[in-house]
Design an enzyme around this catalytic site. Structure first.
Site, short mmCIF file in Angstrom:
data_model
loop_
_atom_site.label_atom_id
_atom_site.label_comp_id
_atom_site.label_asym_id
_atom_site.label_seq_id
_atom_site.Cartn_x
_atom_site.Cartn_y
_atom_site.Cartn_z
N ARG A 1 -14.31 3.97 -3.04
CA ARG A 1 -13.66 3.21 -1.98
C ARG A 1 -14.10 3.80 -0.64
O ARG A 1 -14.01 5.01 -0.46
CB ARG A 1 -12.14 3.33 -2.11
CG ARG A 1 -11.38 2.41 -1.17
CD ARG A 1 -9.89 2.71 -1.18
NE ARG A 1 -9.56 3.78 -0.25
CZ ARG A 1 -8.39 3.90 0.38
NH1 ARG A 1 -7.43 3.03 0.14
NH2 ARG A 1 -8.17 4.89 1.19
N ARG B 1 -3.09 -4.69 -9.11
CA ARG B 1 -2.96 -3.25 -8.86
C ARG B 1 -1.56 -2.69 -9.12
O ARG B 1 -1.27 -1.55 -8.77
CB ARG B 1 -3.40 -2.94 -7.42
CG ARG B 1 -4.89 -3.07 -7.31
CD ARG B 1 -5.46 -2.71 -5.99
NE ARG B 1 -4.91 -1.56 -5.30
CZ ARG B 1 -5.10 -0.29 -5.67
NH1 ARG B 1 -5.80 0.00 -6.73
NH2 ARG B 1 -4.56 0.69 -4.95
N TYR C 1 -6.49 3.59 9.32
CA TYR C 1 -5.96 3.79 7.98
C TYR C 1 -7.04 4.36 7.05
O TYR C 1 -8.17 3.89 7.05
CB TYR C 1 -5.44 2.48 7.38
CG TYR C 1 -5.22 2.66 5.91
CD1 TYR C 1 -4.13 3.40 5.47
CD2 TYR C 1 -6.14 2.20 4.98
CE1 TYR C 1 -3.95 3.65 4.14
CE2 TYR C 1 -5.96 2.45 3.65
CZ TYR C 1 -4.86 3.17 3.23
OH TYR C 1 -4.69 3.44 1.90
N GLU D 1 -7.77 3.69 -10.01
CA GLU D 1 -7.91 4.51 -8.80
C GLU D 1 -7.67 5.98 -9.13
O GLU D 1 -6.82 6.32 -9.96
CB GLU D 1 -6.90 4.06 -7.74
CG GLU D 1 -7.02 4.80 -6.42
CD GLU D 1 -6.05 4.26 -5.36
OE1 GLU D 1 -5.10 3.54 -5.72
OE2 GLU D 1 -6.26 4.57 -4.17
N ASP E 1 -10.27 -1.06 1.18
CA ASP E 1 -8.84 -1.39 1.32
C ASP E 1 -8.54 -1.82 2.75
O ASP E 1 -8.76 -1.06 3.69
CB ASP E 1 -8.02 -0.13 0.96
CG ASP E 1 -6.53 -0.40 0.86
OD1 ASP E 1 -6.11 -1.53 1.18
OD2 ASP E 1 -5.80 0.51 0.46
N HIS F 1 -5.49 -2.85 3.67
CA HIS F 1 -4.11 -2.41 3.88
C HIS F 1 -3.26 -3.44 4.63
O HIS F 1 -2.53 -3.10 5.58
CB HIS F 1 -4.10 -1.05 4.61
CG HIS F 1 -3.25 -0.06 3.88
ND1 HIS F 1 -2.09 0.45 4.37
CD2 HIS F 1 -3.42 0.49 2.67
CE1 HIS F 1 -1.55 1.28 3.50
NE2 HIS F 1 -2.34 1.33 2.46
N GLU G 1 -9.43 -5.07 -1.05
CA GLU G 1 -8.05 -4.81 -1.49
C GLU G 1 -7.04 -5.14 -0.38
O GLU G 1 -7.28 -4.83 0.78
CB GLU G 1 -7.97 -3.33 -1.86
CG GLU G 1 -6.59 -2.82 -2.19
CD GLU G 1 -6.62 -1.31 -2.49
OE1 GLU G 1 -7.70 -0.78 -2.80
OE2 GLU G 1 -5.55 -0.69 -2.39
N TRP H 1 1.54 -1.53 8.08
CA TRP H 1 0.93 -0.31 7.62
C TRP H 1 0.31 -0.60 6.27
O TRP H 1 -0.75 -0.73 5.96
CB TRP H 1 1.92 0.83 7.47
CG TRP H 1 1.24 2.01 6.87
CD1 TRP H 1 1.36 2.50 5.59
CD2 TRP H 1 0.25 2.85 7.50
NE1 TRP H 1 0.52 3.57 5.41
CE2 TRP H 1 -0.17 3.81 6.55
CE3 TRP H 1 -0.32 2.85 8.77
CZ2 TRP H 1 -1.14 4.76 6.84
CZ3 TRP H 1 -1.27 3.80 9.07
CH2 TRP H 1 -1.68 4.75 8.10
N GLU I 1 -0.32 -3.13 -5.28
CA GLU I 1 0.21 -1.77 -5.43
C GLU I 1 1.67 -1.66 -5.00
O GLU I 1 2.33 -0.71 -5.37
CB GLU I 1 -0.67 -0.75 -4.68
CG GLU I 1 -0.67 -0.90 -3.19
CD GLU I 1 -1.66 0.06 -2.52
OE1 GLU I 1 -2.84 0.05 -2.88
OE2 GLU I 1 -1.22 0.82 -1.64
MG LIG Z 1 -4.30 0.38 -1.25
#
Ligand SMILES: [Mg+2]
Length: 403
Positions: free
Chosen positions: A147, A284, A159, A340, A211, A213, A237, A403, A263
């Site tokens: 990643r 995820r 991030y 991951e 990612d 985010h 992602e 975030w 996630e």
């Molecule tokens: Mg993530």
């Protein structure tokens, strides 16, 4: 056989980690991860005040019945706090059942579907060059998938990028959340160059993941996905928040870049529409935050019908117990995609001795009975809880952002 006692152990060997330990009247015990990053104590209370008293005297082998008791019986369904607590109980009970059977957990799920589990690591850098250096380190360790995240010119913090190389980028090392700045425009203009540089340096074989985010709107995510198609990402992602699951229809119409999300999901209904409409490629949802092995198995089986593969969250906000349980699950699940992996601190690995092993970009879960992860309670007690939070994020004009 009966559950004789259960207790919650909180330790901070680098990050706060919450563990549930369930002991039976026959001496066999099991442990489950109950860590909810930045909200750890809410799960401690949920377990101690509302769950543990109901477990005492129950037959630990009735995993499904206990799951239903905690889910249906509470009246309140879903949600991260409740589902993390249920997951901790569920994983501890699967650990006990596998120990009683004298088998590694993957055997109880149906046995091996593969010999080893492909993981991806995290390469982050303040700029593209330092990110490439981190990618090289991963490639040298044998990783087949990485990643990549890098700093964005003109934004002081980004991030996934730590202030110093090799240092964790979260959580904030303070009792209150720190604040980051974000510019979607600057990010969208810069990030394709990162993927171009990684492809140029490492060729086509390395799997590249990224990612976002939850920082983009659907049409911005569509633009990014379309623009980076030529770099053949393994996945993009969390490109947009997904309280409204149909927002992914717009992204999907515009790009063939594979999409991953989940996630922060806790249940099948959090991802049902995304999966059945084939709007994503990887789910995820993690064992620890989505109700344990019992519930994640339901999600994975449902996803398999729609060609969606697993790609479990596995950052260091989850304890080695989650990693161990996930690796057994990954070894079995037919529609496995990737796992991951972020290395835990040395101190964390000592608090949680484990049977899983890394070699050349792949993990194996080990063959000891149970999920293969234990806890050294004496050592855990040396690292008391420290308040720590994820940062919050604001746009350049001060507007609070995702975030
Ligand atoms: Mg993530």
């Amino acid at each position: 056989m009966k559950i004789r006692s259960a207790k919650v152990i909180v330790t901070c060997p680098g990050r706060n980690l919450v563990t549930l330990k369930i002991e039976t009247d026959e001496g066999v015990y099991g442990i489950g991860d109950a860590t909810l990053n930045g909200r750890e104590k809410s799960v401690v209370s949920y377990l101690e005040d509302h769950v543990i008293p109901t477990l005492i005297g129950k037959d630990p082998q009735r995993i499904e019945d206990i799951w239903q008791y905690l889910y249906r019986g509470a009246y309140w369904r879903r949600g991260p706090v409740g589902m993390t607590a249920i997951a901790a109980v569920d994983v501890a009970l699967w650990d006990i059942k596998a120990k009683l059977a004298g088998m590694p957990l993957y055997q109880l799920l149906g046995g091996k579907s593969r010999e080893k589990v492909m993981v991806y690591g995290h390469a982050t850098g303040l700029d593209i060059d330092s990110c490439l250096e981190e990618v090289r380190k991963h490639v040298e360790l044998g990783y087949k998938a990485v990643r990549v995240q890098c700093g964005i010119p003109g934004i002081p913090t980004t991030y996934g990028v730590s202030k110093e190389a090799g240092k964790p980028y979260e959580p904030a090392d303070s009792a209150l959340p720190s604040e980051n700045v974000w510019s979607t425009e600057k990010y969208l203009n810069h990030v394709p160059e990162l993927f171009a540089a990684v492809r140029k340096e490492f060729g086509e074989d390395l799997h590249i993941l990224h990612d976002v985010h939850h920082r983009l709107t659907p049409i911005q995510a569509a633009r990014l996905g379309k623009e980076v198609e030529k770099f053949h990402l393994f996945w993009l992602e969390d490109c947009t928040p997904v309280e409204n699951q149909s927002s992914y229809e717009l992204i999907r119409k515009h790009t063939t870049t594979p999409l991953a999300i989940g996630e922060i999901f806790n249940s099948l209904s959090d991802c049902q529409e995304l999966i059945q409409n084939q709007l994503i490629d990887y789910i995820r949802a993690t064992i620890t935050h989505a109700g344990g092995i019992t519930n994640v198995r339901r999600i994975a089986d449902f996803a398999s019908i729609f060609h969606v593969k697993t790609g479990f969250h596995g950052a260091t906000d989850l304890s080695p117990i989650c990693m161990g349980a996930a690796l057994h699950f990954d070894t079995w699940v037919p529609n496995f995609g990737i796992q991951e992996h972020m290395p835990h601190t040395k101190e964390t690995d000592l608090v949680f001795p484990h049977a899983y092993e890394f070699k050349d970009g792949f993990f194996t879960p080990g063959d000891v009975p149970g999920h293969g992860v234990d806890i050294d309670e004496e050592l855990a007690a040396k690292y008391p809880y420290k308040p720590a939070y994820l940062p919050v994020n604001r746009l350049e004009d001060g507007t609070l952002w995702n975030w």
